[in-house]
Design an enzyme around this catalytic site. Structure first.
Site, mmCIF file in Angstrom:
data_model
loop_
_atom_site.group_PDB
_atom_site.id
_atom_site.type_symbol
_atom_site.label_atom_id
_atom_site.label_comp_id
_atom_site.label_asym_id
_atom_site.label_seq_id
_atom_site.Cartn_x
_atom_site.Cartn_y
_atom_site.Cartn_z
ATOM 1 N N SER A 148 0.874 -1.088 -0.182
ATOM 2 C CA SER A 148 0.294 -0.627 0.168
ATOM 3 C C SER A 148 1.294 1.072 -0.052
ATOM 4 O O SER A 148 1.549 1.228 -1.068
ATOM 5 C CB SER A 148 -1.454 -0.469 1.179
ATOM 6 O OG SER A 148 -2.319 0.730 1.054
ATOM 7 N N ASP A 190 -5.158 -3.710 -2.332
ATOM 8 C CA ASP A 190 -4.625 -3.117 -1.104
ATOM 9 C C ASP A 190 -3.947 -4.891 -0.425
ATOM 10 O O ASP A 190 -4.591 -5.800 0.347
ATOM 11 C CB ASP A 190 -5.141 -2.778 0.054
ATOM 12 C CG ASP A 190 -3.932 -2.083 0.614
ATOM 13 O OD1 ASP A 190 -3.305 -2.630 1.063
ATOM 14 O OD2 ASP A 190 -4.547 -0.813 0.938
#
Length: 279
Positions: free
Chosen positions: A61, A174
């Site tokens: 991320s 993610d």
């Protein structure tokens, strides 16, 4: 005439070509955390100031984005300057889809501007591993070769907020959903000289207030990703987790200088522990 005594059979002959002792280096695992990931830039800036060698990185991320820009050669303070000049409106575009509110297209264009169109992992100055989540298989997926931008976008595609990234036949989101501190990506096949340092920017906040829906969603995500780092923490030779970050929200991008400084100052305070790792 005097002669030198013979060398005992159990002692190696001294030669001028003996190999020097291999120097220890740091392997950094950078967690996700939204705006709190800006603290990673401060950590990297402090490591450079302390002249502590970084051999490789793994990120997820926001930690993946910071890791990619640093591995490409951008100085941490320059990345901070770019972030401060960035408009959130510029990088958010409504997806008009049931799979997510925003598209990653503008983010990808922006990253290509700094990393280069068609950039690959092999072009980076430091080895980098990115971690994303295969939404359908429910597994973590690692990327360390080939095109850089698609895995980078996938690693940062927060579920619900962003549409999944379709890549290599997968629906990717993610990486922090299942693994928010990808230390094992560095630990596997690591040399004995590599010292694993986890940089976690989501310290637990027992005093967090849940007063509205936004706070509820953020608190839920923080608890979920916090729990999936338990095993990763045990693999670290050292964990850097600045406690001051618990006072900041996931979307506190306007406070970027403060977040940078927290990571920077905290790492300088840990200089002794970091230097001991390399002795």
């Amino acid at each position: 005439m005097q002669t030198s005594p013979p060398t005992p059979a159990n002692e190696p002959l001294a030669t001028s070509s003996q190999q020097p002792t291999t120097k220890k280096q740091l392997g950094l695992a950078l967690s996700g955390g939204g705006a709190r990931g800006i603290a990673h830039l401060g950590v990297l800036a402090a490591l450079e100031e302390l002249q502590l060698p970084v051999a490789c990185l793994a990120g997820v991320s926001s930690g993946g984005i910071v890791g990619a820009l640093y591995a490409a050669g951008l100085p941490p303070r320059e990345v901070l300057r770019l972030l401060r000049a960035l408009s959130l409106i510029r990088i958010t575009r409504v997806a008009l889809s049931s799979y997510g509110l925003l598209r990653m297209d503008a983010v990808g264009t922006l990253l290509e501007q700094y990393l280069g169109i068609g950039c690959t992992f092999e072009q980076l100055r430091l080895p980098l591993t990115l971690v994303a989540t295969d939404l359908l298989a429910g597994t973590s997926v690692r990327f360390s070769s080939g095109p850089l931008i698609p895995p980078l976008l996938a690693s940062a595609a927060v579920p619900i907020l962003y549409r999944p990234v379709e890549y290599q036949g997968r629906q990717l989101v993610d990486g922090g959903l299942l693994n928010n501190l990808p230390v094992e990506a560095l630990a596997e096949n690591a040399s004995p000289e590599l010292r694993l340092v986890g940089v976690h920017c989501n310290p637990p906040n027992p005093a967090a207030q849940v007063a509205n829906f936004r706070a509820l969603v953020e608190r839920t995500f923080n608890l979920a990703i916090g729990s999936n780092t338990v095993q990763s923490r045990q693999l670290c030779h050292l964990l850097l987790e600045p406690p001051a970050l618990r006072q900041y929200r996931t979307m506190s991008f306007r406070r970027a200088p403060e977040l940078f400084d927290i990571g920077y100052q905290y790492t300088l305070e840990q200089a002794g522990a970091l230097e001991n790792l390399l002795r």
